[in-house]
Design an enzyme around this catalytic site. Structure first.
Site, PDB file in Angstrom:
ATOM      1  N   LYS A  93       0.861  -1.183   0.000  1.00 46.45           N
ATOM      2  CA  LYS A  93       0.000   0.000   0.000  1.00 46.45           C
ATOM      3  C   LYS A  93       0.897   1.233   0.000  1.00 46.45           C
ATOM      4  O   LYS A  93       1.699   1.422   0.920  1.00 46.45           O
ATOM      5  CB  LYS A  93      -0.894  -0.012   1.237  1.00 46.45           C
ATOM      6  CG  LYS A  93      -1.716   1.259   1.383  1.00 46.45           C
ATOM      7  CD  LYS A  93      -2.753   1.118   2.469  1.00 46.45           C
ATOM      8  CE  LYS A  93      -3.446   2.449   2.711  1.00 46.45           C
ATOM      9  NZ  LYS A  93      -4.488   2.343   3.733  1.00 46.45           N
ATOM     10  N   LYS A 127      -2.228  -1.436  -3.841  1.00 45.19           N
ATOM     11  CA  LYS A 127      -3.079  -0.257  -3.758  1.00 45.19           C
ATOM     12  C   LYS A 127      -2.234   0.994  -3.780  1.00 45.19           C
ATOM     13  O   LYS A 127      -1.247   1.031  -3.035  1.00 45.19           O
ATOM     14  CB  LYS A 127      -3.875  -0.353  -2.460  1.00 45.19           C
ATOM     15  CG  LYS A 127      -4.700   0.858  -2.126  1.00 45.19           C
ATOM     16  CD  LYS A 127      -5.296   0.687  -0.764  1.00 45.19           C
ATOM     17  CE  LYS A 127      -5.954   2.003  -0.400  1.00 45.19           C
ATOM     18  NZ  LYS A 127      -6.227   2.111   0.978  1.00 45.19           N
TER      19      LYS A 127
HETATM   20  C1  PBG Z   1      -7.382   3.234   5.716  1.00 44.87           C
HETATM   21  C2  PBG Z   1      -7.649   3.215   4.263  1.00 44.87           C
HETATM   22  C3  PBG Z   1      -7.494   4.238   3.319  1.00 44.87           C
HETATM   23  C4  PBG Z   1      -7.987   3.745   2.116  1.00 44.87           C
HETATM   24  C5  PBG Z   1      -8.388   2.438   2.345  1.00 44.87           C
HETATM   25  N1  PBG Z   1      -8.158   2.120   3.670  1.00 44.87           N
HETATM   26  C6  PBG Z   1      -7.036   5.634   3.482  1.00 44.87           C
HETATM   27  C7  PBG Z   1      -5.641   5.957   3.748  1.00 44.87           C
HETATM   28  O1  PBG Z   1      -4.765   5.094   3.831  1.00 44.87           O
HETATM   29  O2  PBG Z   1      -5.421   7.151   3.933  1.00 44.87           O
HETATM   30  C8  PBG Z   1      -8.074   4.518   0.822  1.00 44.87           C
HETATM   31  C9  PBG Z   1      -9.084   4.030  -0.163  1.00 44.87           C
HETATM   32  C10 PBG Z   1      -9.404   4.994  -1.266  1.00 44.87           C
HETATM   33  O3  PBG Z   1      -8.756   6.029  -1.476  1.00 44.87           O
HETATM   34  O4  PBG Z   1     -10.387   4.709  -1.976  1.00 44.87           O
HETATM   35  N2  PBG Z   1      -6.072   3.332   6.103  1.00 44.87           N
END
Ligand code: PBG
Length: 330
Positions: free
Chosen positions: A196, A249
């Site tokens: 991520k 992601k």
């Molecule tokens: C929680 C999380 C996030 C997203 C999914 N789980 C936000 C982040 O990491 O700031 C983002 C999903 C999206 O942008 O659609 N940590």
């Protein structure tokens, strides 16, 4: 391989029927997952300004939309909660009557065939908006693991089919696996947000989930966008700790990572087309600058072609309806 003029690739492109016959990659609704935002209340649908077509939903409205998604053939939903109460350690995250826990129970009762995945993270539940507890202005990795484990167990207890940690703490998959097993949920799979990346593509989501950090950013725990070898180390660690499925992601700007992770692991792989990717396509389509439906389908096909088995996307229902018409790249 023979060369032109003996080999003419255009021969197999001449009709829609021929193109369909030799198509290598297929999008199917059962491998699309719709992210959804649940909150307290009844009869409540709060539109997310930066994400046209996306709402924060009370549990009753969530059941209505999730049922429509299931009817369209969508394979699963991924739940995020907006709690009524936030504090420094995010204690609402494991409230057995929190919006996510209630939504999971309702979905498993009313729509048993739909896979219910829960996002496990602290950022929606902490008053500072970071993905863990703070010490000296930074997120304390090891102190956060217990909290994530409690949250994951409460989701499994409510009946979640899969728990998906998205916090990017080191060691969280192992901590969650152990806690699930100890609590009697050894059958509950973990979908790890293994690779991520930190960055601006999550902007609209933070409006939707009300989880913008009050100071700083997430670069001390989410990955640096420049790194690809490191993504393989992250997925190896998560597999060693017990991850059943992996995730990359964002998706569209990280297709190379999707391909490398798939080739490297052979594990079931999800890719998350995140809020910023969705909103950019929606905004350009609303301006009339692109054909929104065709760009949507091409963006999803590209993610599948790169190697993702499962695509998590805010377009899940729209795309499933296009596929049901027998289109989808035809
Ligand atoms: C929680 C999380 C996030 C997203 C999914 N789980 C936000 C982040 O990491 O700031 C983002 C999903 C999206 O942008 O659609 N940590």
């Amino acid at each position: 391989m023979s060369n032109y003029p003996d080999y003419r690739p255009r021969r197999l492109r001449r009709t829609a029927a021929l193109r369909r016959l030799v198509r290598e990659t297929h999008l199917v609704p059962s491998q699309l997952v719709l992210p959804m935002f649940v909150r307290a209340g009844r009869n409540t649908r709060v539109p997310v300004a930066s994400m046209p077509g996306v709402f924060q939903l009370s549990v009753d409205e969530f059941v209505r939309d999730a049922s429509a998604a299931a009817e369209a053939g969508v394979g699963g939903v991924l739940l995020f909660g907006i709690p009524e109460h936030k504090d420094a350690t995010g204690t609402s995250a494991w409230d057995e009557h929190g919006p996510v826990q209630e939504a999971v129970r309702a979905a498993k009762r009313e729509i048993p065939g739909l896979v219910v995945i829960t996002d496990v993270c602290m950022c929606e539940y902490t008053d500072h908006g970071h993905c863990g507890v703070l010490r000296d202005g930074d997120v304390d990795n090891d102190a956060t693991l217990d909290l994530l484990a409690r949250e994951a167990v409460s989701h499994a207890a409510a009946g979640a089919d899969i728990v998906a940690p998205s916090d990017m703490m080191d060691g969280r998959v192992g901590a969650i696996r152990m806690a699930l097993d100890d609590a009697g949920y050894s059958h509950t799979p973990i979908l790890s947000y293994a690779a991520k990346f930190a960055g601006p593509f999550y902007g609209p989501f933070r409006d939707a989930a009300e989880s913008t950090p009050k100071f700083g950013d997430r670069r001390s725990y989410q990955m640096d966008s420049a790194n690809s070898d490191e993504a393989l180390r992250e997925v190896d660690l998560d597999i060693a700790e017990g991850a059943d499925m992996l995730m990359v992601k964002p998706a569209g700007p990280f297709l190379d990572i999707i391909r490398r992770v798939k080739d490297h692991t052979g594990y079931p792989l999800a890719a998350y087309q995140v809020s910023g990717e969705y909103s950019m396509i929606k905004a350009a389509a609303e301006q009339g600058w692109i054909d929104g439906e065709r760009v949507m389908m091409d963006s999803l096909l590209g993610i599948r072609r790169a190697g993702a088995d499962v695509v998590i996307t805010y377009f899940a229902v729209e795309a499933a309806r296009v596929l049901a018409r027998g289109e989808g790249g035809a």
